[in-house]
Design an enzyme around this catalytic site. Structure first.
Site, PDB file in Angstrom:
ATOM      1  N   ASP A  84      39.442  -3.171  31.945  1.00  0.00           N
ATOM      2  CA  ASP A  84      40.262  -4.366  32.187  1.00  0.00           C
ATOM      3  C   ASP A  84      39.840  -5.093  33.459  1.00  0.00           C
ATOM      4  OD1 ASP A  84      42.121  -6.323  31.818  1.00  0.00           O
ATOM      5  OD2 ASP A  84      43.843  -5.129  32.454  1.00  0.00           O
ATOM      6  N   SER A 113      48.511  -9.704  38.671  1.00  0.00           N
ATOM      7  CA  SER A 113      47.357  -9.072  38.028  1.00  0.00           C
ATOM      8  C   SER A 113      46.054  -9.649  38.553  1.00  0.00           C
ATOM      9  CB  SER A 113      47.418  -9.262  36.512  1.00  0.00           C
ATOM     10  OG  SER A 113      48.470  -8.520  35.949  1.00  0.00           O
ATOM     11  N   HIS A 147      42.350  -9.183  31.262  1.00  0.00           N
ATOM     12  CA  HIS A 147      43.441  -9.772  30.487  1.00  0.00           C
ATOM     13  C   HIS A 147      43.938 -11.086  31.086  1.00  0.00           C
ATOM     14  CE1 HIS A 147      46.165  -7.517  33.356  1.00  0.00           C
ATOM     15  NE2 HIS A 147      46.856  -8.627  33.218  1.00  0.00           N
TER      16      HIS A 147
END
Length: 378
Positions: free
Chosen positions: A152, A226, A122
């Site tokens: 992911d 992230s 993402h």
């Protein structure tokens, strides 16, 4: 008479006791770490500083990079733009382009000195340009090698000398309560280290990705973290920080990381095949609940109840039917389904497996050959 014997015995023990005490004293002088206060307390560093995780950070931080991307952002078209009268005004405006670029940020981890990095899918999704900024200040463009949307994850490649790859730990050996450090680029302020403990392992059903087996921690993880590293106190990679729990974008003390072994498996598959190859049975199932178990007159909630069999799938070839309760795959419990799903996914296509099921109160063992999971969009 008795008193004389006792005195005589004590006198005869005197030399051995004295010799033993002398040896013990010499040992404490030569080996100070054997002293009780050294054995049962955490010694301070020799330079007098307080206990620190600086060594772990020094090992891991050079392998954690900041990632910046440029993504096209569609501009909303004015509802009068196509009106015959107003069209000419929009054509003459100072903003002829209907798209502009949006910057995004995240983190990544150098896994291999050849330049391979892991990050979250993402973070780079839809990016036209990916920039990697290293801890030493160097910056370069990155090539997208491949992605694994179902977990992911994404793999990047940079062409640069003198890279530091992170050491990878075995997350299955990590214990709840272990101290962990999160390293990343929160809010774009630059590389930042936060500390917490491992709060839980094996978290799933969070609806973050298709394949979930998260490490949970209370180390502060925010927007920009992230794709960054979750490391142990030796500076070894335990997981890839992926998500936080909360309504906003600020840490509330509950964050999740993809275990390093799962991430490394995806990386190897992407480098070798350009994608992740997973095993597949071809069935739909739901977890067993106490109510379902009672209605089926089962003694436990072990296993999953099969709700659908895909035509021409390995499950159909095995003879499974809707209503069967799948309890074990190759003698390993499927748990509430997630364990079995991950087990099948990591089994190479073409492998033969034995399925243990309950059908109408009877226990059956069926065999089949694992297939290859179709691509998510196929």
């Amino acid at each position: 008479m008795v008193r004389e014997r006792v005195v005589s015995q004590l006198q005869s023990l005197g030399w051995p006791i004295a010799a033993g005490l002398l040896i013990a004293l010499l040992a404490l002088l030569v080996f100070p770490d054997l002293r009780p206060e050294a054995m049962f307390s955490q010694p301070a560093p020799a330079d007098g500083r307080s206990l620190s995780y600086a060594n772990a950070v020094e090992r891991a931080a050079p392998a954690v990079a900041n990632i910046y991307t440029r993504k096209p952002l569609e501009r909303q078209r004015h509802p009068l733009a196509d009106h015959p009268f107003y069209r000419r005004f929009f054509r003459q405006s100072d903003s002829p382009q209907q798209e502009r670029m949006q910057s995004a940020l995240g983190s990544g981890v150098i896994i291999d000195e050849r330049g391979y990095l892991l990050t979250n899918e993402h973070v780079i999704k839809g990016a036209e340009e990916i920039l990697v900024w290293l801890q030493d200040g160097r910056e370069t463009q990155a090539e997208l090698v491949g992605t694994d949307p179902e977990s992911d994850l994404a793999v990047l490649k940079i062409d640069m000398e003198g890279l530091t790859a992170i050491e990878v730990a075995d997350p299955s050996l990590a214990r709840v309560g272990d101290i962990v450090l999160a390293i990343g680029n929160p809010f774009g302020v630059g590389q930042t280290v936060t500390q917490g403990i491992l709060s839980a392992t094996g978290r799933y059903n969070l609806r973050i990705s298709e394949y979930e087996n998260f490490l949970q921690t209370d180390a502060a993880v925010n927007v920009g973290n992230s794709g960054g590293a979750l490391v142990d106190i030796q500076g070894r990679l335990l997981g890839i920080n992926t998500a936080i729990l909360g309504e906003g974008d600020t840490s509330v003390g509950v964050s999740f990381a993809i275990p390093a072994d799962s991430a490394m498996r995806s990386l190897r598959e992407i480098i070798e095949h350009g994608r992740v190859v997973r095993g597949w049975l071809g069935l739909d199932a739901r977890p067993m609940t106490p109510e379902l178990a009672s209605s089926l007159e089962l003694e436990s909630t072990e296993g999953v109840i099969i709700t659908n069999i895909i035509e021409d799938s390995p499950a159909e070839q095995a003879g499974l039917v809707a209503g069967d309760v799948l309890t074990h795959i190759d003698n390993q419990s499927v748990g509430q389904g997630r364990q079995g799903m991950n087990q099948i996914a990591t089994t190479p296509p073409g492998s033969e497996v034995t399925l243990r099921v309950l059908r109408d109160g009877r226990r059956l063992e069926l065999t089949t050959t694992i297939g290859e999971r179709p691509a998510p969009n196929s």
